[in-house]
Design a protein around this motif. Structure first.
Motif, PDB file in Angstrom:
ATOM      1  N   ALA A  10      -6.044   9.466  -8.582  1.00  0.00           N
ATOM      2  CA  ALA A  10      -6.147  10.108  -7.273  1.00  0.00           C
ATOM      3  C   ALA A  10      -6.867   9.201  -6.281  1.00  0.00           C
ATOM      4  CB  ALA A  10      -6.887  11.439  -7.410  1.00  0.00           C
ATOM      5  N   PHE A  11      -7.931   8.544  -6.744  1.00  0.00           N
ATOM      6  CA  PHE A  11      -8.664   7.615  -5.881  1.00  0.00           C
ATOM      7  C   PHE A  11      -7.766   6.468  -5.433  1.00  0.00           C
ATOM      8  CE2 PHE A  11     -11.363   3.637  -6.063  1.00  0.00           C
ATOM      9  CZ  PHE A  11     -11.723   3.689  -4.726  1.00  0.00           C
ATOM     10  N   LEU A  12      -6.991   5.900  -6.373  1.00  0.00           N
ATOM     11  CA  LEU A  12      -6.078   4.812  -6.021  1.00  0.00           C
ATOM     12  C   LEU A  12      -5.077   5.254  -4.957  1.00  0.00           C
ATOM     13  CD1 LEU A  12      -5.305   3.263  -9.530  1.00  0.00           C
ATOM     14  CD2 LEU A  12      -6.487   2.139  -7.645  1.00  0.00           C
ATOM     15  N   ALA A  13      -4.598   6.491  -5.085  1.00  0.00           N
ATOM     16  CA  ALA A  13      -3.632   7.000  -4.110  1.00  0.00           C
ATOM     17  C   ALA A  13      -4.277   7.160  -2.737  1.00  0.00           C
ATOM     18  CB  ALA A  13      -3.056   8.328  -4.588  1.00  0.00           C
TER      19      ALA A  13
ATOM     20  N   THR B 127     -12.123   2.887   1.718  1.00  0.00           N
ATOM     21  CA  THR B 127     -12.713   1.846   0.873  1.00  0.00           C
ATOM     22  C   THR B 127     -11.995   0.503   0.969  1.00  0.00           C
ATOM     23  OG1 THR B 127     -11.458   2.753  -1.001  1.00  0.00           O
ATOM     24  CG2 THR B 127     -13.767   3.413  -0.803  1.00  0.00           C
ATOM     25  N   GLN B 128     -10.726   0.505   1.411  1.00  0.00           N
ATOM     26  CA  GLN B 128     -10.020  -0.763   1.631  1.00  0.00           C
ATOM     27  C   GLN B 128      -9.449  -0.865   3.044  1.00  0.00           C
ATOM     28  OE1 GLN B 128      -9.488  -3.680  -0.340  1.00  0.00           O
ATOM     29  NE2 GLN B 128     -11.279  -2.732  -1.281  1.00  0.00           N
ATOM     30  N   TRP B 129      -9.876   0.035   3.922  1.00  0.00           N
ATOM     31  CA  TRP B 129      -9.365   0.048   5.300  1.00  0.00           C
ATOM     32  C   TRP B 129      -9.708  -1.250   6.020  1.00  0.00           C
ATOM     33  CZ3 TRP B 129      -7.578   4.782   7.950  1.00  0.00           C
ATOM     34  CH2 TRP B 129      -7.240   4.560   9.286  1.00  0.00           C
ATOM     35  N   GLN B 130     -10.862  -1.826   5.709  1.00  0.00           N
ATOM     36  CA  GLN B 130     -11.344  -2.986   6.453  1.00  0.00           C
ATOM     37  C   GLN B 130     -10.626  -4.283   6.083  1.00  0.00           C
ATOM     38  OE1 GLN B 130     -12.883  -1.439   4.060  1.00  0.00           O
ATOM     39  NE2 GLN B 130     -13.679  -2.924   2.604  1.00  0.00           N
ATOM     40  N   ALA B 131      -9.842  -4.289   5.002  1.00  0.00           N
ATOM     41  CA  ALA B 131      -9.226  -5.524   4.515  1.00  0.00           C
ATOM     42  C   ALA B 131      -8.326  -6.225   5.537  1.00  0.00           C
ATOM     43  CB  ALA B 131      -8.453  -5.248   3.224  1.00  0.00           C
ATOM     44  N   PRO B 132      -7.411  -5.526   6.244  1.00  0.00           N
ATOM     45  CA  PRO B 132      -6.538  -6.241   7.187  1.00  0.00           C
ATOM     46  C   PRO B 132      -7.305  -6.997   8.267  1.00  0.00           C
ATOM     47  CG  PRO B 132      -5.688  -4.043   6.766  1.00  0.00           C
ATOM     48  CD  PRO B 132      -7.043  -4.105   6.135  1.00  0.00           C
ATOM     49  N   TYR B 133      -8.310  -6.346   8.846  1.00  0.00           N
ATOM     50  CA  TYR B 133      -9.062  -7.040   9.889  1.00  0.00           C
ATOM     51  C   TYR B 133      -9.870  -8.195   9.314  1.00  0.00           C
ATOM     52  CZ  TYR B 133     -12.491  -8.330  13.324  1.00  0.00           C
ATOM     53  OH  TYR B 133     -13.271  -9.075  14.164  1.00  0.00           O
ATOM     54  N   GLN B 134     -10.540  -7.962   8.195  1.00  0.00           N
ATOM     55  CA  GLN B 134     -11.379  -9.010   7.622  1.00  0.00           C
ATOM     56  C   GLN B 134     -10.566 -10.240   7.232  1.00  0.00           C
ATOM     57  OE1 GLN B 134     -13.565  -7.269   4.375  1.00  0.00           O
ATOM     58  NE2 GLN B 134     -14.906  -6.078   5.698  1.00  0.00           N
ATOM     59  N   PHE B 135      -9.413 -10.022   6.584  1.00  0.00           N
ATOM     60  CA  PHE B 135      -8.644 -11.137   6.047  1.00  0.00           C
ATOM     61  C   PHE B 135      -7.737 -11.790   7.086  1.00  0.00           C
ATOM     62  CE2 PHE B 135      -8.843  -8.692   1.775  1.00  0.00           C
ATOM     63  CZ  PHE B 135     -10.175  -9.040   1.649  1.00  0.00           C
TER      64      PHE B 135
ATOM     65  N   ILE C 297      -3.350   5.063   0.674  1.00  0.00           N
ATOM     66  CA  ILE C 297      -2.966   5.731   1.924  1.00  0.00           C
ATOM     67  C   ILE C 297      -3.745   5.127   3.093  1.00  0.00           C
ATOM     68  CG2 ILE C 297      -3.144   7.908   3.198  1.00  0.00           C
ATOM     69  CD1 ILE C 297      -2.473   9.324   0.523  1.00  0.00           C
ATOM     70  N   GLY C 298      -5.050   4.934   2.898  1.00  0.00           N
ATOM     71  CA  GLY C 298      -5.852   4.297   3.940  1.00  0.00           C
ATOM     72  C   GLY C 298      -5.394   2.882   4.219  1.00  0.00           C
ATOM     73  N   GLY C 299      -5.078   2.138   3.151  1.00  0.00           N
ATOM     74  CA  GLY C 299      -4.590   0.778   3.328  1.00  0.00           C
ATOM     75  C   GLY C 299      -3.271   0.732   4.073  1.00  0.00           C
TER      76      GLY C 299
ATOM     77  N   ASN D 243       0.809  -1.212   0.000  1.00  0.00           N
ATOM     78  CA  ASN D 243       0.000   0.000   0.000  1.00  0.00           C
ATOM     79  C   ASN D 243       0.845   1.267   0.000  1.00  0.00           C
ATOM     80  OD1 ASN D 243      -3.149  -0.566   0.442  1.00  0.00           O
ATOM     81  ND2 ASN D 243      -1.981  -2.191   1.437  1.00  0.00           N
ATOM     82  N   ALA D 244       1.981   1.240   0.702  1.00  0.00           N
ATOM     83  CA  ALA D 244       2.855   2.413   0.707  1.00  0.00           C
ATOM     84  C   ALA D 244       3.399   2.681  -0.697  1.00  0.00           C
ATOM     85  CB  ALA D 244       4.000   2.202   1.695  1.00  0.00           C
ATOM     86  N   THR D 245       3.833   1.617  -1.381  1.00  0.00           N
ATOM     87  CA  THR D 245       4.351   1.772  -2.742  1.00  0.00           C
ATOM     88  C   THR D 245       3.247   2.191  -3.704  1.00  0.00           C
ATOM     89  OG1 THR D 245       5.901  -0.023  -2.254  1.00  0.00           O
ATOM     90  CG2 THR D 245       5.701   0.652  -4.549  1.00  0.00           C
ATOM     91  N   ALA D 246       2.063   1.593  -3.537  1.00  0.00           N
ATOM     92  CA  ALA D 246       0.937   1.943  -4.405  1.00  0.00           C
ATOM     93  C   ALA D 246       0.524   3.394  -4.209  1.00  0.00           C
ATOM     94  CB  ALA D 246      -0.241   1.013  -4.127  1.00  0.00           C
ATOM     95  N   ALA D 247       0.573   3.876  -2.959  1.00  0.00           N
ATOM     96  CA  ALA D 247       0.207   5.267  -2.694  1.00  0.00           C
ATOM     97  C   ALA D 247       1.146   6.219  -3.421  1.00  0.00           C
ATOM     98  CB  ALA D 247       0.243   5.534  -1.189  1.00  0.00           C
TER      99      ALA D 247
END
Length: 450
Positions: free
Chosen positions: A379-382, A243-251, A386-388, A59-63
């Motif tokens: 911009a949305f991907l960035a 929009t992807q913040w919940q992924a770490p907890y869910q997975f 950042i949230g991820g 996520n850091a690299t993607a941001a």
């Protein structure tokens, strides 16, 4: 390098629909398998630490590269971009296979950083295909097909994980499972030889796809700056962040820590099947012609809030029964208690697609200009990355999953305040600001998960 074949076969390869199909299969076997391994929890490992830090690197690299993805793809072209972006996914799976043998977390984390670059480049390339390859009357259909193919990657990967680990008692995926995923990724990379230069692609009406011209880095950066500073994008930014913040907890926190390995594979299948249903439901809802734009956004928001609150109350109730200092229950699909909590993960698959499709729908409401849609997508991907990055950092720090769940749902609900404000600013009419509905449908159907 691409294949150059004579006759009917050669004409078929240069067909726009065939090129979109090939790209869909490539993404299914490369990025799709990577996401599937992530969804299983901990990268399929018994120890989640390396995978958590790797996802933080992703996520850091993607941001960072999300800011420049559009310019990079315009410079390299769609074919070379696909090849370069596909390699990191095979490498990442290979690093997890190596980790099962030598416990080298550095290799996994470094591979994750490369995956972050590959993710934004591949999805930007896919957006370029979606915007320019189909004819005006078939863009929505092409994107709908792509999205179903992408969701099928999770179903296929879940079936592989379930089948190859069905008799296993261990907590992690077996080495043969990783080998199968690597082979699929290599097959996906091999299929890139079927991609042809954009200017050689013909649509069904025999028109040619326009060659993508790189305007220069100065022009690209100025366009990106305008997208980030757009007042409507700034208002929606908090929502895009979650929009992807919940992924770490869910997975990791839920699927990874509470279920046996074969149950995690089954959960992945159900999660992605639910995503396919969600893509059809939200695609219809957000483009419903008899409703005003504001009403569509309001109904979509209400459905997401109800699903989120209900599923998260259930998830936290389950999680609270198993404190970190007590042995994990490792629920198995052969047990009745598994089926009692199974609906929670299925609902999350529905929500995951709804969150992202609503974000892209907002972008489609903000503008219908192709170049602006592309830059706002970057911009949305960035923002999403950042949230991820924040969420995966919390997971990597070893925060108690119970409190991690509370932090996650709190952040997500705050993001919905931003969504509500953005929807309230939409026109109270049945039409968007632009009459170009084809690009609006692109925004509805295009879904990106870093």
């Amino acid at each position: 390098m691409s294949l150059s074949l004579p006759g009917r076969v050669g004409r078929k390869i240069h067909d726009a629909d065939f090129q979109i199909f090939i790209l869909s299969v490539i993404i299914l076997f490369t990025y799709g398998m990577y996401i599937a391994i992530t969804t299983i929890g901990g990268g399929g490992q018994d120890n989640f630490a390396a995978a958590s830090y790797s996802n933080l690197a992703v996520n850091a690299t993607a941001a960072f590269f999300g800011f420049f993805a559009g310019g990079i793809v315009n410079y390299l072209g769609p074919r070379l971009s696909t090849v370069i972006s596909g390699v990191p996914f095979a490498l990442y799976t290979g690093s997890l296979l190596a980790y099962t043998q030598i416990q080298n977390s550095g290799f996994v984390i470094a591979s994750g950083a490369l995956v972050g670059f590959g993710t934004v480049i591949m999805w930007t390339t896919q957006g370029l295909f979606s915007l320019t390859y189909p004819g005006e009357g078939s863009k929505g259909m092409s994107l709908g097909f792509f999205h179903v193919m992408y969701s099928l990657s999770g179903v296929i990967a879940g079936a592989i994980a379930l089948g190859l680990n069905f008799q296993m008692e261990n907590r992690g995926l077996t080495a043969p499972t990783y080998v199968v995923f690597i082979v699929l990724a290599v097959i996906g990379l091999a299929l890139t030889v079927l991609l042809v230069p954009a200017e050689a692609v013909r649509r069904s009406d025999q028109t040619h796809v326009q060659h993508v011209h790189f305007p220069g880095w100065r022009a690209e950066l100025m366009a990106l700056g305008r997208a980030f500073l757009n007042r409507r994008m700034l208002l929606a930014a908090p929502y895009m962040i979650i929009t992807q913040w919940q992924a770490p907890y869910q997975f990791n926190g839920y699927n990874g820590s509470l279920f046996s390995i074969r149950s995690r594979g089954a959960n992945l299948m159900f999660y992605r099947l639910s995503s396919i249903v969600a893509s059809l439901v939200y695609g219809h809802l957000l483009d419903k012609p008899t409703w005003t734009v504001k009403r569509r956004g309001a109904v979509a928001t209400l459905i997401l809030v109800v699903c989120l609150v209900g599923s998260w109350i259930g998830a936290l109730k389950v999680q609270w029964h198993y404190p970190p200092d007590e042995p994990s229950p490792y629920m198995d699909l052969s047990e009745g208690r598994y089926w009692a909590v199974w609906p929670i993960f299925v609902v999350w698959g529905f929500i995951d697609i709804g969150l992202n499709m609503t974000a892209f729908w907002l972008i489609g409401c903000f503008t219908s200009d192709t170049s602006e849609v592309s830059m706002m997508t970057g911009a949305f991907l960035a923002w999403q990355a950042i949230g991820g990055t924040i969420a995966w950092n919390i997971d990597a720090a070893g925060v108690d999953y119970r409190y991690q769940g509370i932090i996650t749902i709190s952040a997500v609900m705050l993001g919905f305040v931003s969504l509500g404000l953005s929807v309230s600013k939409l026109p109270d009419s049945q039409h968007y600001e632009s009459k170009d509905m084809s690009n609006i449908r692109i925004a509805i159907l295009l879904n990106v998960n870093v």
